[in-house]
Design a protein around this motif. Structure first.
Motif, PDB file in Angstrom:
ATOM      1  N   MET A  26       0.012  14.258   2.144  1.00 45.21           N
ATOM      2  CA  MET A  26       0.828  14.566   0.971  1.00 45.21           C
ATOM      3  C   MET A  26       0.567  13.518  -0.116  1.00 45.21           C
ATOM      4  SD  MET A  26       4.980  14.653   0.664  1.00 45.21           S
ATOM      5  CE  MET A  26       5.114  15.737   2.091  1.00 45.21           C
ATOM      6  N   PRO A  27       0.276  13.950  -1.333  1.00 44.89           N
ATOM      7  CA  PRO A  27       0.021  12.967  -2.398  1.00 44.89           C
ATOM      8  C   PRO A  27       1.278  12.205  -2.782  1.00 44.89           C
ATOM      9  CG  PRO A  27       0.130  15.179  -3.314  1.00 44.89           C
ATOM     10  CD  PRO A  27       0.169  15.333  -1.813  1.00 44.89           C
ATOM     11  N   ARG A  28       1.084  10.997  -3.278  1.00 47.53           N
ATOM     12  CA  ARG A  28       2.191  10.172  -3.758  1.00 47.53           C
ATOM     13  C   ARG A  28       2.081  10.007  -5.265  1.00 47.53           C
ATOM     14  NH1 ARG A  28       2.549   4.939   0.298  1.00 47.53           N
ATOM     15  NH2 ARG A  28       2.790   6.066   2.277  1.00 47.53           N
ATOM     16  N   SER A  29       3.214  10.081  -5.923  1.00 53.12           N
ATOM     17  CA  SER A  29       3.240   9.807  -7.352  1.00 53.12           C
ATOM     18  C   SER A  29       3.174   8.303  -7.580  1.00 53.12           C
ATOM     19  CB  SER A  29       4.517  10.380  -7.972  1.00 53.12           C
ATOM     20  OG  SER A  29       4.675   9.930  -9.298  1.00 53.12           O
ATOM     21  N   MET A  30       2.644   7.900  -8.735  1.00 58.47           N
ATOM     22  CA  MET A  30       2.668   6.486  -9.090  1.00 58.47           C
ATOM     23  C   MET A  30       3.898   6.135  -9.922  1.00 58.47           C
ATOM     24  SD  MET A  30      -1.250   5.258  -9.773  1.00 58.47           S
ATOM     25  CE  MET A  30      -1.837   6.671 -10.699  1.00 58.47           C
ATOM     26  N   THR A  31       4.754   7.111 -10.176  1.00 57.40           N
ATOM     27  CA  THR A  31       6.003   6.867 -10.898  1.00 57.40           C
ATOM     28  C   THR A  31       7.158   6.897  -9.902  1.00 57.40           C
ATOM     29  OG1 THR A  31       5.142   7.909 -12.889  1.00 57.40           O
ATOM     30  CG2 THR A  31       7.524   7.660 -12.731  1.00 57.40           C
ATOM     31  N   ALA A  32       7.908   5.810  -9.826  1.00 54.55           N
ATOM     32  CA  ALA A  32       9.016   5.760  -8.870  1.00 54.55           C
ATOM     33  C   ALA A  32       9.968   4.626  -9.240  1.00 54.55           C
ATOM     34  CB  ALA A  32       8.494   5.555  -7.447  1.00 54.55           C
ATOM     35  N   PHE A  33      11.169   4.708  -8.682  1.00 51.11           N
ATOM     36  CA  PHE A  33      12.176   3.655  -8.877  1.00 51.11           C
ATOM     37  C   PHE A  33      13.049   3.599  -7.634  1.00 51.11           C
ATOM     38  CE2 PHE A  33      16.515   2.388  -9.926  1.00 51.11           C
ATOM     39  CZ  PHE A  33      16.291   1.141 -10.494  1.00 51.11           C
ATOM     40  N   ALA A  34      13.407   2.372  -7.244  1.00 51.72           N
ATOM     41  CA  ALA A  34      14.322   2.190  -6.112  1.00 51.72           C
ATOM     42  C   ALA A  34      15.031   0.857  -6.263  1.00 51.72           C
ATOM     43  CB  ALA A  34      13.565   2.239  -4.788  1.00 51.72           C
ATOM     44  N   GLN A  35      16.233   0.773  -5.728  1.00 59.11           N
ATOM     45  CA  GLN A  35      16.984  -0.480  -5.758  1.00 59.11           C
ATOM     46  C   GLN A  35      17.851  -0.581  -4.507  1.00 59.11           C
ATOM     47  OE1 GLN A  35      19.449  -0.420  -9.254  1.00 59.11           O
ATOM     48  NE2 GLN A  35      20.820   1.140  -8.470  1.00 59.11           N
ATOM     49  N   ALA A  36      18.162  -1.801  -4.138  1.00 57.25           N
ATOM     50  CA  ALA A  36      19.014  -2.043  -2.977  1.00 57.25           C
ATOM     51  C   ALA A  36      19.721  -3.379  -3.168  1.00 57.25           C
ATOM     52  CB  ALA A  36      18.199  -2.043  -1.687  1.00 57.25           C
TER      53      ALA A  36
ATOM     54  N   LEU B 284      11.594  -1.105  -0.426  1.00 61.92           N
ATOM     55  CA  LEU B 284      10.246  -0.535  -0.387  1.00 61.92           C
ATOM     56  C   LEU B 284      10.257   0.830   0.303  1.00 61.92           C
ATOM     57  CD1 LEU B 284       7.313  -1.038  -1.122  1.00 61.92           C
ATOM     58  CD2 LEU B 284       7.021  -2.242   1.055  1.00 61.92           C
ATOM     59  N   LYS B 285      11.057   0.984   1.349  1.00 63.15           N
ATOM     60  CA  LYS B 285      11.160   2.284   2.022  1.00 63.15           C
ATOM     61  C   LYS B 285      11.678   3.350   1.061  1.00 63.15           C
ATOM     62  CE  LYS B 285      11.947   0.503   6.705  1.00 63.15           C
ATOM     63  NZ  LYS B 285      12.929   0.370   7.814  1.00 63.15           N
ATOM     64  N   ALA B 286      12.723   3.009   0.318  1.00 61.51           N
ATOM     65  CA  ALA B 286      13.272   3.954  -0.652  1.00 61.51           C
ATOM     66  C   ALA B 286      12.267   4.224  -1.769  1.00 61.51           C
ATOM     67  CB  ALA B 286      14.577   3.406  -1.234  1.00 61.51           C
ATOM     68  N   PHE B 287      11.523   3.190  -2.143  1.00 58.32           N
ATOM     69  CA  PHE B 287      10.521   3.304  -3.204  1.00 58.32           C
ATOM     70  C   PHE B 287       9.405   4.270  -2.787  1.00 58.32           C
ATOM     71  CE2 PHE B 287       6.595   1.610  -5.178  1.00 58.32           C
ATOM     72  CZ  PHE B 287       6.959   1.694  -6.519  1.00 58.32           C
ATOM     73  N   VAL B 288       8.900   4.103  -1.573  1.00 51.12           N
ATOM     74  CA  VAL B 288       7.840   4.985  -1.068  1.00 51.12           C
ATOM     75  C   VAL B 288       8.351   6.410  -0.927  1.00 51.12           C
ATOM     76  CG1 VAL B 288       6.350   5.455   0.916  1.00 51.12           C
ATOM     77  CG2 VAL B 288       6.577   3.116   0.058  1.00 51.12           C
ATOM     78  N   ALA B 289       9.597   6.553  -0.454  1.00 47.07           N
ATOM     79  CA  ALA B 289      10.176   7.889  -0.321  1.00 47.07           C
ATOM     80  C   ALA B 289      10.277   8.579  -1.677  1.00 47.07           C
ATOM     81  CB  ALA B 289      11.557   7.791   0.321  1.00 47.07           C
ATOM     82  N   SER B 290      10.624   7.806  -2.704  1.00 42.11           N
ATOM     83  CA  SER B 290      10.688   8.353  -4.059  1.00 42.11           C
ATOM     84  C   SER B 290       9.304   8.804  -4.516  1.00 42.11           C
ATOM     85  CB  SER B 290      11.245   7.305  -5.021  1.00 42.11           C
ATOM     86  OG  SER B 290      11.219   7.754  -6.356  1.00 42.11           O
ATOM     87  N   ARG B 291       8.290   8.014  -4.206  1.00 40.44           N
ATOM     88  CA  ARG B 291       6.916   8.383  -4.565  1.00 40.44           C
ATOM     89  C   ARG B 291       6.487   9.671  -3.865  1.00 40.44           C
ATOM     90  NH1 ARG B 291       2.286   4.032  -5.267  1.00 40.44           N
ATOM     91  NH2 ARG B 291       2.843   3.324  -7.341  1.00 40.44           N
ATOM     92  N   LEU B 292       6.885   9.809  -2.612  1.00 39.14           N
ATOM     93  CA  LEU B 292       6.519  11.010  -1.859  1.00 39.14           C
ATOM     94  C   LEU B 292       7.197  12.253  -2.429  1.00 39.14           C
ATOM     95  CD1 LEU B 292       6.599   9.596   1.784  1.00 39.14           C
ATOM     96  CD2 LEU B 292       4.601  10.465   0.576  1.00 39.14           C
ATOM     97  N   ARG B 293       8.474  12.130  -2.781  1.00 39.33           N
ATOM     98  CA  ARG B 293       9.186  13.278  -3.355  1.00 39.33           C
ATOM     99  C   ARG B 293       8.543  13.712  -4.671  1.00 39.33           C
ATOM    100  NH1 ARG B 293      13.676  10.233  -1.696  1.00 39.33           N
ATOM    101  NH2 ARG B 293      13.979   9.483  -3.836  1.00 39.33           N
ATOM    102  N   GLU B 294       8.254  12.730  -5.504  1.00 40.82           N
ATOM    103  CA  GLU B 294       7.615  13.042  -6.780  1.00 40.82           C
ATOM    104  C   GLU B 294       6.213  13.616  -6.553  1.00 40.82           C
ATOM    105  OE1 GLU B 294       7.312  13.126 -11.019  1.00 40.82           O
ATOM    106  OE2 GLU B 294       9.023  12.764  -9.691  1.00 40.82           O
ATOM    107  N   GLY B 295       5.516  13.079  -5.548  1.00 38.51           N
ATOM    108  CA  GLY B 295       4.182  13.584  -5.234  1.00 38.51           C
ATOM    109  C   GLY B 295       4.203  15.015  -4.756  1.00 38.51           C
TER     110      GLY B 295
END
Length: 288
Positions: free
Chosen positions: A1-11, A139-150
């Protein structure tokens, strides 16, 4: 699954010593461009933090912000490096002696100097470990955001690939009619001229014209590239650069197809293909 390079996450993580906060954001970039914003008390985690991000992110302009707010009244949380503070003070006083009207020396300015305020030795390790744990969570939330956008980008690209495939099939279907129409027009023109034509020479001209408008090779290549495009979109690794290359190859074949078009249907089909390819190229610029 492709990943987007646009993402945001905070904790955020809170305990008796204070509050840790981490933010990650990224936009598209040809390579990995990692920018860290760390407080002096957490400068020691810079290298392991970079390693954590590099393990999960290969491309994009990534900004990581890590902050720590000490709890008021926290025992042993922060200490002042008096020896270093005195060195800064002496240096500031020497510099002030060389100025005509120096401003009064503010103790807060000394406290802001690197290394003057630091965590106690016992709490420093715990704070750094907590900071890295927080970075991992972010970082986990960040990668998950990239996957959703991808995934969203993948669906858009698949729609355009379907549109291209439809146009390719339509062009392939009308090619025999275009060839027949071309032969008809040529024979009619010769008949209108009322001249005797050598049958062999006529056949040679028809073969030449058929070769000029032959798009079978372009159609086969377009279909091959479309198939490879879909395979790449299902890969579990960064595919942005490969997709960009495939888009260039699609565009090359579409240009050749357009240059060989002899009918309205094939010309319009080639234009629609080029429009879809351009839309795909815009999307894949944001894929890791």
């Amino acid at each position: 699954m492709p990943r987007s390079m646009t993402a945001f996450a905070q904790a955020e993580r809170k305990d008796g010593t204070g509050s840790l906060r981490c933010e990650m954001r990224s936009v598209n970039h040809r390579h990995l461009d990692l920018n860290l914003q760390l407080p002096e008390t957490l400068r020691a985690v810079e290298l392991p933090l970079r390693d954590l991000v590099r393990q999960q992110v290969q491309r994009g302009k990534v900004s990581v912000s890590l902050s720590f707010d000490a709890a008021q009244g926290g025992v042993g949380t922060l200490v002042v490096n008096d020896e270093l503070a005195q060195l800064y003070k002496a240096a500031a006083e020497r510099l002030a002696g060389q100025m005509a009207q120096p401003a009064p020396l503010n103790p807060l300015e000394i406290l802001r100097c690197p290394g003057v305020i630091k965590t106690g030795q016992d709490t420093a390790g715990a704070l750094e470990a907590a900071a890295l744990m927080l970075v991992e969570d972010t970082l986990k939330a960040f990668v998950a955001s990239r996957l959703r956008e991808g995934e969203a980008l993948k669906l858009v690209i698949l729609e355009r690939l379907d549109a291209i495939a439809m146009q390719v099939n339509q062009i392939a279907a009308v090619v025999p009619d275009i060839r027949a129409s071309l032969e008809q027009r040529l024979r009619k023109r010769l008949a209108d001229l009322e001249v005797e034509v050598n049958a062999d020479r006529l056949e040679q001209e028809l073969v030449y014209q058929a070769q000029r408008m032959d798009v079978d090779e372009e159609i086969d290549r377009l279909r091959t590239h479309l198939k490879e495009f879909r395979l790449q979109l299902d890969m579990d690794e960064p595919v942005g650069r490969r997709l960009d290359f495939l888009a260039q190859e699609l565009n090359r074949e579409a240009n050749t197809l357009a240059s060989k078009s002899q009918g309205v249907a094939s010309t319009q089909g080639a234009i629609e293909i080029k429009v879809c390819i351009e839309q795909i190229r815009e999307q894949i610029q944001n894929i890791e």
